[in-house]
Design a protein around this motif. Sequence first.
Motif, mmCIF file in Angstrom:
data_model
loop_
_atom_site.group_PDB
_atom_site.id
_atom_site.type_symbol
_atom_site.label_atom_id
_atom_site.label_comp_id
_atom_site.label_asym_id
_atom_site.label_seq_id
_atom_site.Cartn_x
_atom_site.Cartn_y
_atom_site.Cartn_z
ATOM 1 N N ASP A 1 48.904 34.124 43.148
ATOM 2 C CA ASP A 1 47.523 33.737 42.863
ATOM 3 C C ASP A 1 46.586 34.782 43.450
ATOM 4 O O ASP A 1 46.680 35.115 44.642
ATOM 5 C CB ASP A 1 47.204 32.370 43.465
ATOM 6 C CG ASP A 1 47.913 31.238 42.736
ATOM 7 O OD1 ASP A 1 48.412 31.475 41.619
ATOM 8 O OD2 ASP A 1 47.976 30.126 43.283
ATOM 9 N N LYS B 1 47.879 33.104 47.315
ATOM 10 C CA LYS B 1 49.145 32.374 47.384
ATOM 11 C C LYS B 1 50.231 33.202 46.719
ATOM 12 O O LYS B 1 49.974 33.884 45.721
ATOM 13 C CB LYS B 1 49.025 31.008 46.695
ATOM 14 C CG LYS B 1 50.268 30.138 46.806
ATOM 15 C CD LYS B 1 50.062 28.795 46.106
ATOM 16 C CE LYS B 1 51.307 27.932 46.207
ATOM 17 N NZ LYS B 1 51.124 26.621 45.512
ATOM 18 N N SER C 1 39.572 34.891 38.863
ATOM 19 C CA SER C 1 40.831 34.543 39.520
ATOM 20 C C SER C 1 41.931 34.578 38.474
ATOM 21 O O SER C 1 41.676 34.412 37.278
ATOM 22 C CB SER C 1 40.742 33.161 40.175
ATOM 23 O OG SER C 1 40.462 32.167 39.201
ATOM 24 N N SER D 1 49.207 27.606 34.408
ATOM 25 C CA SER D 1 49.947 27.296 35.631
ATOM 26 C C SER D 1 51.277 28.028 35.721
ATOM 27 O O SER D 1 51.879 28.099 36.791
ATOM 28 C CB SER D 1 50.187 25.786 35.722
ATOM 29 O OG SER D 1 50.942 25.334 34.597
ATOM 30 N N LYS E 1 46.458 33.975 37.923
ATOM 31 C CA LYS E 1 47.826 33.738 38.375
ATOM 32 C C LYS E 1 48.744 34.635 37.555
ATOM 33 O O LYS E 1 48.695 34.630 36.326
ATOM 34 C CB LYS E 1 48.226 32.269 38.190
ATOM 35 C CG LYS E 1 49.653 31.953 38.647
ATOM 36 C CD LYS E 1 50.041 30.529 38.306
ATOM 37 C CE LYS E 1 49.328 29.518 39.168
ATOM 38 N NZ LYS E 1 49.835 29.518 40.574
ATOM 39 N N GLY F 1 51.567 31.259 34.826
ATOM 40 C CA GLY F 1 51.295 32.684 34.955
ATOM 41 C C GLY F 1 51.202 33.429 33.646
ATOM 42 O O GLY F 1 51.177 34.663 33.634
#
Length: 288
Positions: free
Chosen positions: A203, A188, A240, A80, A242, A82
């Motif tokens: 994101d 995001k 995906s 969360s 972050k 990164g």
Amino acid sequence: MKIQIGGKTIKYNSGRLISAIIGFVILSQVGEIMAGVLVAPTIVFLSDKNRTGRMTIQNPTNTPKEVFVGISFGLPQSDSLGNVTLVLQDSGVTDPRSAMNWVKAFPRKVIIPPNGSQIVRLAANPPPNLPDGEYWAQIVVRSQEGELTVPQANEAEKITTRLNMVMQTAIRLKYRTGKLVSELALTKATARLMNSKVLVMVDLANNGNVSYVGKMKCRLLDIDKKEISSNQVDLAVYRSLKRKIELDTEKGRVPYRVELTISNEGRNDIPPEAMIPGNKIEYAMKVE
């Protein structure tokens, strides 16, 4: 008794070794030494047109090195905050893009003499009717670094233990077949002022059938649209991800806006013929 080996603590009690955790090191640059061994290249590309490849392991030291080569699976994962890590799997892999079970390395175990080298050959035998796209594996290279004597618990017990230091590196392997599509989506993005820096969090989602490889660049501007600072990071998005990037602020200038650009440009570590061109993303946001 406790001793430190490779930054990890080993407990030593009553002459018995309770537990030993040897740290693994993941390297990503050609020419860096992994347990006294050099590995190149850092990415191996195979395809339906050329199912074989090779890499070279060099021993630049004056002592023999025992090297083990295996195939695992692992993709970059982010938390969360990164932070990106690579977790290797040797079994239980269910990802449909895994090539772990049908890529082999030869030889898998070798002793490299002092100042010698060894070519490792790689061969892919994919299943029939493989859908278009890119498939992934990690070539895991382990090397013995030598022996370390663990001090005896006390003079009365007269026990000495020797440990082999084992280091590990992972080399990416990509197998490509059919029509290849590189497409990245920005889902995001935020820019927040935190103490003396602006923290950008992004994101990303891979909408193609290959890994999106490129760079993310950010520029921090003041209210007059003049640059305060800039920064960039390499990107490799498989599913995906972050990512975070920090931008320096400047005393007396209020950070107002961040301009973000993501593209395939600037990755000089990958041969041009191996790059799959993808889309370019440009986005701007106010600093919160």
